[in-house]
Design a protein around this motif. Structure first.
Motif, mmCIF file in Angstrom:
data_model
loop_
_atom_site.group_PDB
_atom_site.id
_atom_site.type_symbol
_atom_site.label_atom_id
_atom_site.label_comp_id
_atom_site.label_asym_id
_atom_site.label_seq_id
_atom_site.Cartn_x
_atom_site.Cartn_y
_atom_site.Cartn_z
ATOM 1 N N LEU A 104 0.805 -1.225 0.000
ATOM 2 C CA LEU A 104 0.000 0.000 0.000
ATOM 3 C C LEU A 104 0.836 1.272 0.000
ATOM 4 C CD1 LEU A 104 -2.714 -1.161 2.542
ATOM 5 C CD2 LEU A 104 -3.032 -0.864 0.089
ATOM 6 N N ILE A 105 2.063 1.199 0.520
ATOM 7 C CA ILE A 105 2.944 2.368 0.506
ATOM 8 C C ILE A 105 3.137 2.834 -0.940
ATOM 9 C CG2 ILE A 105 5.319 3.154 0.858
ATOM 10 C CD1 ILE A 105 3.903 3.009 3.462
ATOM 11 N N GLY A 106 2.925 4.114 -1.184
ATOM 12 C CA GLY A 106 3.097 4.669 -2.525
ATOM 13 C C GLY A 106 1.838 4.699 -3.367
ATOM 14 N N MET A 107 0.757 4.034 -2.914
ATOM 15 C CA MET A 107 -0.481 4.055 -3.689
ATOM 16 C C MET A 107 -1.174 5.407 -3.571
ATOM 17 S SD MET A 107 -2.326 0.316 -3.317
ATOM 18 C CE MET A 107 -3.516 0.731 -4.625
ATOM 19 N N GLN A 108 -1.932 5.767 -4.617
ATOM 20 C CA GLN A 108 -2.718 6.994 -4.641
ATOM 21 C C GLN A 108 -4.193 6.651 -4.808
ATOM 22 O OE1 GLN A 108 0.056 8.144 -7.951
ATOM 23 N NE2 GLN A 108 -0.317 10.218 -7.157
ATOM 24 N N ALA A 109 -5.049 7.577 -4.441
ATOM 25 C CA ALA A 109 -6.491 7.350 -4.557
ATOM 26 C C ALA A 109 -6.849 6.971 -5.982
ATOM 27 C CB ALA A 109 -7.252 8.588 -4.131
ATOM 28 N N GLY A 110 -7.606 5.879 -6.123
ATOM 29 C CA GLY A 110 -7.983 5.385 -7.446
ATOM 30 C C GLY A 110 -7.004 4.377 -8.010
ATOM 31 N N GLY A 111 -5.853 4.229 -7.357
ATOM 32 C CA GLY A 111 -4.852 3.274 -7.831
ATOM 33 C C GLY A 111 -5.234 1.842 -7.514
ATOM 34 N N LYS A 112 -4.698 0.921 -8.319
ATOM 35 C CA LYS A 112 -4.973 -0.504 -8.128
ATOM 36 C C LYS A 112 -3.660 -1.281 -8.159
ATOM 37 C CE LYS A 112 -9.474 -0.232 -10.499
ATOM 38 N NZ LYS A 112 -10.305 -0.777 -11.615
ATOM 39 N N ARG A 113 -3.501 -2.192 -7.212
ATOM 40 C CA ARG A 113 -2.323 -3.045 -7.171
ATOM 41 C C ARG A 113 -2.712 -4.469 -6.820
ATOM 42 N NH1 ARG A 113 2.439 0.483 -4.032
ATOM 43 N NH2 ARG A 113 2.724 2.036 -5.701
ATOM 44 N N THR A 114 -1.953 -5.408 -7.371
ATOM 45 C CA THR A 114 -2.094 -6.815 -7.021
ATOM 46 C C THR A 114 -0.774 -7.264 -6.410
ATOM 47 O OG1 THR A 114 -3.714 -7.294 -8.745
ATOM 48 C CG2 THR A 114 -2.446 -9.155 -7.893
#
Length: 288
Positions: A104-114
């Motif tokens: 989650l570190i570095g994510m921005q609103a609306g971003g998606k990561r797997t």
């Protein structure tokens, strides 16, 4: 988050004719994938940094090495999306799974990561039975299970900067004066309270909320005043209150948790950093 239970490993059954051999219970060795994070959508705004309050959705799966075409997603184990909720917590302070923090570190609103998480970044040797939530069946989590998570960041709030309290003395402000005899040291009292991190940039000094017992069904906090049942500033801060009175107590770090960091109530996902001053609103519900 999941409530995890320790796994009981069954002992091996000896042959009826008394066979020897190694009787030590064996835990299957699970081949662990390497941690991998894939960003599928870049968000906008502030990038989550350690100490920020983040709100996000998640869907978790068992890792399945035979499902490469599906991102190694096996059976589903949990999902905030399925029940229409988000999860809010402070990132980077150990309030979540290590692998969640890392992803989650570095994510921005609306971003998606797997993220593919080896067991040491997930639930380790802990287990959870299969369960059905709102009619949806979720697979069991076995010991040392690697997992796959899909995250969508909803909001990132900057970490709360907590200015030092100018003095090291307790401060109390009576908001509502109660009735009856004032509480003295050594008495047993029951209270309702709400706790915030101290924020000297605000007129109320109330920063992020980290705990309370004001929700329906919450138990009263019962303790002996002037004792070590609760933090020193809280225990002495209620002395002098009267029944049904409400008081704001500003507690410097040396009369709170000092250099020890605390997780805070999971309901709010706000950790208490080391050397934090605190603010409490307290209502005296009962006294001798």
């Amino acid at each position: 988050m999941l409530k995890l239970f320790a796994v009981a490993v069954c002992a091996a059954v000896l042959a009826a004719c008394g066979g020897g051999g190694d009787k030590t219970p064996k835990v299957p060795v699970v081949v662990q994938p390497a941690y991998k994070m894939t960003e599928t959508a870049v968000g906008t705004g502030r990038a989550a940094a350690s100490g920020d309050l983040v709100t996000f959705t998640y869907v978790g799966y068992l890792y399945d090495a035979n499902q490469a075409a599906n991102g190694y997603r096996g059976e589903k184990i949990e999902s905030s999306v399925d029940i229409g909720t988000t999860f809010t917590a402070t990132v980077g302070v150990g309030a979540m799974l290590t692998g969640w923090d890392q992803t989650l570190i570095g994510m921005q609103a609306g971003g998606k990561r797997t993220a593919i998480l080896p067991a040491n970044l997930a639930y380790g040797a802990n287990t959870r039975d299969a369960q059905i939530v709102n009619g949806i069946k979720y697979a069991a989590i076995t010991p040392n299970a690697p997992l796959v998570y899909d995250f969508v960041m909803v909001n990132v709030s900057p970490q709360v900067v907590i200015p030092n309290v100018p003095a090291t003395e307790l401060k109390t402000i009576d908001v509502t004066t109660g009735t009856g005899t004032a509480v003295v040291s050594g008495q047993t009292v029951s209270v309702r309270y709400t706790g915030w991190l101290y924020d000297g940039t605000r007129s109320t000094f109330k920063g992020a909320k980290f705990d309370d017992n004001t929700a329906t069904g919450d138990a009263l906090l019962k303790f002996v005043t002037g004792s070590t049942d609760v933090i020193s500033g809280f225990s002495t801060g209620v002395i002098g209150m009267q029944l049904n009175g409400t008081r704001t107590i500003i507690i410097p770090a040396n009369l709170a948790y000092g250099a020890t960091a605390k997780a805070g109530n999971a309901r709010y996902g706000v950790a208490i950093p080391a050397n934090s001053a605190l603010v409490f609103d307290v209502t005296l519900v009962s006294s001798p």
